[in-house]
Scaffold this active site. Structure first.
Site, mmCIF file in Angstrom:
data_model
loop_
_atom_site.group_PDB
_atom_site.id
_atom_site.type_symbol
_atom_site.label_atom_id
_atom_site.label_comp_id
_atom_site.label_asym_id
_atom_site.label_seq_id
_atom_site.Cartn_x
_atom_site.Cartn_y
_atom_site.Cartn_z
ATOM 1 N N SER A 132 21.357 -27.100 -13.648
ATOM 2 C CA SER A 132 20.004 -27.639 -13.735
ATOM 3 C C SER A 132 19.127 -26.592 -14.413
ATOM 4 C CB SER A 132 19.486 -27.949 -12.325
ATOM 5 O OG SER A 132 18.134 -28.326 -12.372
ATOM 6 N N LYS A 157 21.787 -30.675 -16.977
ATOM 7 C CA LYS A 157 20.584 -31.408 -16.550
ATOM 8 C C LYS A 157 19.372 -30.590 -16.965
ATOM 9 C CE LYS A 157 18.325 -31.711 -11.977
ATOM 10 N NZ LYS A 157 18.581 -31.958 -10.539
ATOM 11 N N LYS A 159 15.011 -30.398 -16.976
ATOM 12 C CA LYS A 159 13.790 -30.903 -16.369
ATOM 13 C C LYS A 159 12.882 -31.438 -17.470
ATOM 14 C CE LYS A 159 14.587 -29.686 -12.080
ATOM 15 N NZ LYS A 159 14.593 -30.634 -10.958
ATOM 16 N N ASP A 184 15.730 -34.761 -15.349
ATOM 17 C CA ASP A 184 15.103 -34.908 -14.031
ATOM 18 C C ASP A 184 13.586 -34.791 -14.171
ATOM 19 O OD1 ASP A 184 14.390 -34.920 -11.382
ATOM 20 O OD2 ASP A 184 15.586 -33.176 -10.803
ATOM 21 N N GLU A 209 16.931 -38.884 -13.585
ATOM 22 C CA GLU A 209 16.712 -38.585 -12.173
ATOM 23 C C GLU A 209 15.231 -38.695 -11.791
ATOM 24 O OE1 GLU A 209 18.719 -34.968 -11.064
ATOM 25 O OE2 GLU A 209 17.605 -34.751 -9.191
ATOM 26 N N ASP A 234 16.533 -39.050 -6.188
ATOM 27 C CA ASP A 234 16.595 -37.777 -5.468
ATOM 28 C C ASP A 234 15.557 -37.829 -4.336
ATOM 29 O OD1 ASP A 234 16.208 -35.138 -4.599
ATOM 30 O OD2 ASP A 234 16.143 -34.243 -6.577
ATOM 31 N N LYS A 258 21.233 -34.362 -1.376
ATOM 32 C CA LYS A 258 20.981 -32.976 -0.979
ATOM 33 C C LYS A 258 21.067 -32.950 0.535
ATOM 34 C CE LYS A 258 17.883 -31.869 -4.822
ATOM 35 N NZ LYS A 258 16.462 -31.778 -5.240
ATOM 36 N N GLY A 286 20.784 -29.446 -5.339
ATOM 37 C CA GLY A 286 20.429 -28.193 -4.681
ATOM 38 C C GLY A 286 18.941 -27.973 -4.750
HETATM 39 O O1 OSB Z 1 14.841 -31.962 -8.215
HETATM 40 O O2 OSB Z 1 16.842 -31.342 -8.119
HETATM 41 C C1 OSB Z 1 15.655 -31.070 -8.044
HETATM 42 C C2 OSB Z 1 15.205 -27.305 -7.565
HETATM 43 C C3 OSB Z 1 14.143 -27.277 -6.689
HETATM 44 C C4 OSB Z 1 13.562 -28.472 -6.306
HETATM 45 C C5 OSB Z 1 14.053 -29.676 -6.790
HETATM 46 C C6 OSB Z 1 15.142 -29.704 -7.650
HETATM 47 C C7 OSB Z 1 15.703 -28.492 -8.067
HETATM 48 C C8 OSB Z 1 16.784 -28.410 -9.031
HETATM 49 C C9 OSB Z 1 17.660 -27.173 -9.009
HETATM 50 O O3 OSB Z 1 16.971 -29.225 -9.900
HETATM 51 C C10 OSB Z 1 18.973 -27.434 -8.384
HETATM 52 C C11 OSB Z 1 19.692 -26.148 -8.072
HETATM 53 O O4 OSB Z 1 20.295 -25.594 -9.005
HETATM 54 O O5 OSB Z 1 19.660 -25.688 -6.913
HETATM 55 MG MG MG Z 2 15.892 -33.732 -8.656
#
Ligand code: OSB
Ligand code: MG
Length: 366
Positions: A132, A157, A159, A184, A209, A234, A258, A286
């Site tokens: 991510s 992935k 953002k 995401d 996402e 999510d 999660k 995560g």
């Molecule tokens: O939306 O998945 C998410 C991190 C913090 C809060 C929300 C998200 C995330 C991540 C990182 O996308 C996932 C990771 O590598 O732990």
């Molecule tokens: Mg997410």
């Protein structure tokens, strides 16, 4: 000897700032829990952080709910599923519940001297890993993707946020027409943005996402029928019932499970069953966890019901030095569950004390 439930609040600088649609994060401020009972020491972590920007919970509310309402149920050391029944009268606060539920999973699997994934059952022993990536200048995102692919990551992935999606996704697809790619939005769009969101269809994402509200299912259902890209939920899936409702109204085909968001591993497995019954897909996400929370995610990611690559990167992606004795590594895009007892992860006391903000005893009993 007395049994104790205690916490440690640590602030760990991230290797690189992580920017999502809801903000830029420089540190992981983690609440870690320790249970010492009958010669066994178990650990867990709450996925909350300082701010309630991903969900309404934060470290302060988690500690409050745990101290006041959940900890009295820990003293009898129930099995995790039993614990979740006992605390069902507390509405919501599934991150706080998850921290205690997972603490019990670690405790009971250590007590039986079994690795956590075996105690959970139906384990492949390893999990496919994706990465991510936060929002950075596009050249930096491209170079991070190149590094990630070299390292063997199975899916990328990125953002996105409203107005920045095309500027991020178009150059990525130009450079990498065939990689497994997802985006995401962390709730940044509204149902009025359908025309903009439909432009994302051209990038052939594996899924999009959480485009809409953190507690929305209805508009996701509407959007899912208007877009070609599958929707992955999510934030909206906070428990098993939400997952059932999501499939009932076709609000998404994919769920980012999660464990720390949905009340723990019992609920994670139940959600994965709902996904299987409905012909959907799921993967384990995560929240920038330390090595403690990460171990629970990896154990779940190895479950046979999980069919997509997760955000379960090795610890070195996040921190120069983690607080655990046994960081995860990645081989050929897979991460192996830890052997040993429970999560297999123990706290590195020196490292922990270097990051410590505060600590305290929540409960002591005979
Ligand atoms: O939306 O998945 C998410 C991190 C913090 C809060 C929300 C998200 C995330 C991540 C990182 O996308 C996932 C990771 O590598 O732990
Ligand atoms: Mg997410």
């Amino acid at each position: 000897m007395k049994s104790t439930l205690s916490y440690e609040l640590v602030e760990m600088p991230l290797n690189a700032p992580f920017e999502t649609s809801f903000g830029r994060q420089f540190n992981r401020c983690a609440l870690v829990f320790r249970l010492e009972a009958g010669g066994i020491t178990a650990y867990s972590e709450s996925v909350t952080d300082t701010d309630p920007f991903y969900s309404y919970e934060n470290n302060f509310t988690a500690l409050e709910i745990i101290s006041k309402y959940l900890s009295p149920h820990i003293t009898k050391l129930p099995e995790p599923a039993e614990f979740m029944k006992q605390v069902s009268y507390v509405k919501g606060h599934n991150m706080a519940k998850a921290a205690m539920e997972m603490l019990l999973w670690d405790y009971h699997s250590r007590k039986k001297n079994m690795p956590l994934n075996q105690y959970l059952g139906k384990s492949k022993g390893k999990a496919e890993v994706g990465i991510s990536l936060g929002m950075d200048p596009i050249q930096e995102i491209i170079s991070r993707i190149s590094d990630a692919l070299d390292m063997g990551y199975k899916r990328i992935k990125v953002k996105i946020k409203k107005g920045k999606e095309l500027g991020i996704l178009a150059p990525i697809r130009d450079h990498y027409p065939d990689i497994s790619l997802t985006a995401d939005a962390n709730c940044d769009y509204s149902i009025n943005d359908v025309d903009l969101l439909k432009k994302i269809d051209r990038f052939n994402l594996q899924y999009l996402e959480q485009p809409l509200g953190h507690d929305d299912l209805i508009y996701h259902s509407k959007l899912a029928k208007l877009m070609a890209t599958p929707i992955c939920l999510d934030e909206s899936i906070t428990d098993v019932e939400k997952a059932r409702k999501a499939f009932e109204i076709e609000a998404g085909e994919v769920i980012n499970i999660k464990p720390g968001r949905v009340g723990g591993l019992t609920n994670s497995i139940a959600i994965s069953e709902v996904v299987r019954e409905n012909g959907g897909h799921c993967w384990v996400g995560g929240m920038l966890e330390t090595g403690i929370g990460r171990a629970f995610n990896v154990a779940m990611a190895a479950h046979t019901n999980v069919d997509y690559a997760g955000d379960t990167s090795p610890n070195s992606k996040y921190f120069k030095k983690d607080i655990v004795t046994k960081p995860f590594t990645m081989q050929d895009g897979f991460i192996n569950v830890n052997g040993g007892s429970g999560t297999g992860v123990d706290v590195d006391a020196d490292s922990l004390s270097g990051y410590r903000i505060s600590r305290g005893i929540i409960k002591e009993w005979d």
